[in-house]
Scaffold this motif. Structure first.
Motif, PDB file in Angstrom:
ATOM      1  N   ARG A  15       0.952  -1.267   0.106  1.00  0.00           N
ATOM      2  CA  ARG A  15      -0.125  -0.145   0.041  1.00  0.00           C
ATOM      3  C   ARG A  15       0.673   1.450   0.096  1.00  0.00           C
ATOM      4  N   VAL A  16       0.554   2.365  -0.936  1.00  0.00           N
ATOM      5  CA  VAL A  16       1.506   3.254  -1.041  1.00  0.00           C
ATOM      6  C   VAL A  16       0.683   4.602  -1.409  1.00  0.00           C
ATOM      7  N   VAL A  17       1.199   5.727  -1.180  1.00  0.00           N
ATOM      8  CA  VAL A  17       0.447   6.981  -1.497  1.00  0.00           C
ATOM      9  C   VAL A  17       1.575   7.840  -2.144  1.00  0.00           C
ATOM     10  N   TYR A  18       1.051   8.988  -2.869  1.00  0.00           N
ATOM     11  CA  TYR A  18       1.754   9.837  -3.407  1.00  0.00           C
ATOM     12  C   TYR A  18       1.430  11.067  -3.444  1.00  0.00           C
ATOM     13  N   VAL A  19       2.319  12.075  -3.887  1.00  0.00           N
ATOM     14  CA  VAL A  19       1.634  13.274  -4.256  1.00  0.00           C
ATOM     15  C   VAL A  19       2.487  13.934  -5.323  1.00  0.00           C
ATOM     16  N   GLY A  20       2.192  14.964  -6.160  1.00  0.00           N
ATOM     17  CA  GLY A  20       2.995  15.561  -7.240  1.00  0.00           C
ATOM     18  C   GLY A  20       3.201  14.790  -8.593  1.00  0.00           C
ATOM     19  N   SER A  21       2.574  13.695  -8.599  1.00  0.00           N
ATOM     20  CA  SER A  21       2.689  13.205 -10.004  1.00  0.00           C
ATOM     21  C   SER A  21       1.325  13.323 -10.554  1.00  0.00           C
ATOM     22  N   PRO A  74       1.807   3.452   6.514  1.00  0.00           N
ATOM     23  CA  PRO A  74       1.917   2.625   7.589  1.00  0.00           C
ATOM     24  C   PRO A  74       0.832   1.851   8.043  1.00  0.00           C
ATOM     25  N   ASP A  75       0.940   1.011   8.834  1.00  0.00           N
ATOM     26  CA  ASP A  75      -0.190   0.158   9.182  1.00  0.00           C
ATOM     27  C   ASP A  75      -0.891   0.956  10.197  1.00  0.00           C
ATOM     28  N   GLY A  76      -2.210   0.958  10.148  1.00  0.00           N
ATOM     29  CA  GLY A  76      -3.078   1.685  11.028  1.00  0.00           C
ATOM     30  C   GLY A  76      -3.781   2.751  10.590  1.00  0.00           C
ATOM     31  N   THR A 121      -5.474   3.963   7.213  1.00  0.00           N
ATOM     32  CA  THR A 121      -6.050   3.493   5.923  1.00  0.00           C
ATOM     33  C   THR A 121      -5.851   4.475   4.668  1.00  0.00           C
ATOM     34  N   ASP A 122      -6.066   3.630   3.683  1.00  0.00           N
ATOM     35  CA  ASP A 122      -5.758   4.114   2.085  1.00  0.00           C
ATOM     36  C   ASP A 122      -6.620   5.617   1.929  1.00  0.00           C
ATOM     37  N   GLU A 123      -8.005   5.478   2.663  1.00  0.00           N
ATOM     38  CA  GLU A 123      -8.629   6.747   2.576  1.00  0.00           C
ATOM     39  C   GLU A 123      -7.877   8.004   3.174  1.00  0.00           C
ATOM     40  N   VAL A 124      -7.360   7.824   4.497  1.00  0.00           N
ATOM     41  CA  VAL A 124      -6.936   8.761   5.455  1.00  0.00           C
ATOM     42  C   VAL A 124      -5.611   9.271   4.509  1.00  0.00           C
ATOM     43  N   ALA A 125      -4.898   8.207   4.184  1.00  0.00           N
ATOM     44  CA  ALA A 125      -3.591   8.754   3.410  1.00  0.00           C
ATOM     45  C   ALA A 125      -4.016   9.642   2.279  1.00  0.00           C
ATOM     46  N   ALA A 126      -4.696   9.173   1.545  1.00  0.00           N
ATOM     47  CA  ALA A 126      -5.292  10.147   0.202  1.00  0.00           C
ATOM     48  C   ALA A 126      -5.704  11.450   0.727  1.00  0.00           C
ATOM     49  N   ALA A 127      -6.475  11.502   1.796  1.00  0.00           N
ATOM     50  CA  ALA A 127      -7.184  12.663   2.166  1.00  0.00           C
ATOM     51  C   ALA A 127      -5.898  13.668   2.784  1.00  0.00           C
ATOM     52  N   ALA A 128      -5.109  13.018   3.165  1.00  0.00           N
ATOM     53  CA  ALA A 128      -4.177  13.833   4.217  1.00  0.00           C
ATOM     54  C   ALA A 128      -2.690  14.082   3.499  1.00  0.00           C
ATOM     55  N   PHE A 129      -2.507  13.552   2.473  1.00  0.00           N
ATOM     56  CA  PHE A 129      -0.921  13.638   2.087  1.00  0.00           C
ATOM     57  C   PHE A 129      -0.840  14.870   1.564  1.00  0.00           C
ATOM     58  N   SER A 147       9.131  14.268   5.646  1.00  0.00           N
ATOM     59  CA  SER A 147       8.206  14.994   6.064  1.00  0.00           C
ATOM     60  C   SER A 147       6.699  14.147   6.106  1.00  0.00           C
ATOM     61  N   ALA A 148       6.694  13.111   5.271  1.00  0.00           N
ATOM     62  CA  ALA A 148       5.768  12.159   5.494  1.00  0.00           C
ATOM     63  C   ALA A 148       5.709  11.470   6.620  1.00  0.00           C
ATOM     64  N   GLY A 149       6.890  11.155   7.159  1.00  0.00           N
ATOM     65  CA  GLY A 149       7.152  10.521   8.513  1.00  0.00           C
ATOM     66  C   GLY A 149       6.448  11.396   9.644  1.00  0.00           C
ATOM     67  N   GLU A 150       6.682  12.427   9.732  1.00  0.00           N
ATOM     68  CA  GLU A 150       6.183  13.499  10.759  1.00  0.00           C
ATOM     69  C   GLU A 150       4.802  13.580  10.599  1.00  0.00           C
ATOM     70  N   LEU A 151       4.237  13.698   9.239  1.00  0.00           N
ATOM     71  CA  LEU A 151       2.852  13.690   9.323  1.00  0.00           C
ATOM     72  C   LEU A 151       1.973  12.586   9.839  1.00  0.00           C
ATOM     73  N   PHE A 152       2.566  11.254   9.325  1.00  0.00           N
ATOM     74  CA  PHE A 152       2.089  10.017   9.574  1.00  0.00           C
ATOM     75  C   PHE A 152       2.299   9.649  11.078  1.00  0.00           C
ATOM     76  N   ASP A 153       3.191  10.119  11.780  1.00  0.00           N
ATOM     77  CA  ASP A 153       3.503  10.097  13.332  1.00  0.00           C
ATOM     78  C   ASP A 153       2.413  10.790  14.181  1.00  0.00           C
ATOM     79  N   LEU A 154       1.965  12.027  13.610  1.00  0.00           N
ATOM     80  CA  LEU A 154       0.851  12.829  14.348  1.00  0.00           C
ATOM     81  C   LEU A 154      -0.538  12.066  13.993  1.00  0.00           C
ATOM     82  N   ILE A 155      -0.519  11.395  12.951  1.00  0.00           N
ATOM     83  CA  ILE A 155      -1.932  10.976  12.600  1.00  0.00           C
ATOM     84  C   ILE A 155      -1.985   9.663  13.311  1.00  0.00           C
ATOM     85  N   GLY A 156      -0.782   8.885  13.400  1.00  0.00           N
ATOM     86  CA  GLY A 156      -0.882   7.630  14.300  1.00  0.00           C
ATOM     87  C   GLY A 156      -1.062   7.892  15.801  1.00  0.00           C
TER      88      GLY A 156
END
Length: 321
Positions: A83-89, A108-110, A112-120, A275-284
């Motif tokens: 499972r992956v997410v991206y921006v800027g392509s 990251p585990d925990g 969802t794809d929907e949250v990742a796409a909505a937040a990235f 940057s993504a790690g900092e974002l996903f850490d706060l979401i997690g």
């Protein structure tokens, strides 16, 4: 073959067409990605309208999450099923697509794809605004326009976490209440109140203004900045900032101004992953929660753009293939 939204001429939402397109096999360094959720952002409307340039025809969209279906030669750290997410392509408004593997970030585990796409894209935008364009802390007072938007709701929570005093503007009582629930200490209804006068009442002046609105808020935003304050223009939902005499920055207090973008702040993979790690850490950790009040089927992208441009949306908007 797969289905995608295509743009053959610039214009309003009506130029978004639903078509069958060929995907093909991934080449060296590439993967074939099947989208599970696609983020809708105001920048998509800029490319569609022609405000931002793109060669015709094209598939719009700059953000998506999904599952890797196949990998090309030389891709060593990803495999089918990831499972992956991206921006800027550009090209995310599609059921499936070919992607450069180095643009993809593992989800990251925990989360969802929907949250990742909505937040990235929105979360990475909040990250650079708060952590790099101006490093916000407990001693700062900031003004954010369009506080109930997708970036705005993440920004408010993050800024509160950093200890800042956060003032936001929004266009209705419902949006003001939503922003209040997402970290904003002070809210201003820009439709019924003079935001310049209200900011002066609340805090005197502010250290930094974050403005994705553009033409309608530019002049007033300069008037609420402290001497040596920073005006951050990162969008233009009401139209571009009009031409101005740069001397006004001096007369209003030797102000600073910048026009950043999420892509400029994440030019290399190492920075993107950090940057993504900092974002996903706060979401997690639950410090940031992601609101997805509206979803549309991918084939209904026109309706999504109409809702976005009429300012009928709050939080994040997704297209679901």
């Amino acid at each position: 073959m797969t289905q995608a939204i295509r743009v053959h001429r610039h214009g309003g939402p009506e130029v978004l067409t639903w078509e069958t397109v060929e995907v093909g096999a991934p080449g060296p360094g590439e993967v074939r990605l099947r989208h599970t959720a696609i983020g809708v952002n105001f920048i998509d409307t800029y490319f569609r309208s022609g405000l931002y340039k793109a060669d015709l025809p094209f598939t719009p969209g700059n953000e998506g999450a999904g599952i890797i279906e196949a990998v090309g030669e030389g891709v060593m750290d990803m495999r089918p099923g990831d499972r992956v997410v991206y921006v800027g392509s550009p090209g995310s408004y599609a059921r499936a697509r070919i992607m450069s593997a180095d643009k993809l970030v593992p989800i990251p585990d925990g989360i969802t794809d929907e949250v990742a796409a909505a937040a990235f894209l929105k979360g990475l935008t909040a990250q650079y605004l708060l952590r790099r364009t101006f490093r916000v802390g407990p001693d700062h007072t900031v003004l954010y326009h369009a506080a109930a938007g997708g970036v705005g709701l993440l920004f408010g929570q993050w800024a509160k976490h950093l200890g800042a005093t956060v003032i936001g503007t929004a266009g209705s009582s419902e949006k003001i209440e939503l922003a209040r629930q997402n970290g904003y200490e002070h809210l201003i209804n820009y439709r019924s109140e003079d935001f310049v006068a209200r900011v002066h009442e609340i805090s005197g002046k502010v250290d930094v203004v974050y403005d994705s609105v553009g033409k309608d808020t530019f002049e007033g935003s300069l008037d609420v900045l402290k001497p040596l304050g920073l005006f951050v223009s990162f969008g233009q939902s009401s139209g571009p900032v009009p031409p101005f005499d740069i001397g006004v920055l001096n007369t209003k207090g030797s102000l600073f101004m910048t026009r950043p973008s999420v892509f400029g702040y994440n030019r290399d993979r190492a920075t993107l992953l950090e940057s993504a790690g900092e974002l996903f850490d706060l979401i997690g950790k639950g410090i940031i929660t992601v609101s997805i009040p509206q979803t549309f089927a991918l084939k209904d992208a026109r309706a999504a753009h109409q809702a976005l441009e009429s300012r009928a949306t709050t939080g994040s908007t997704l297209l679901i293939p």
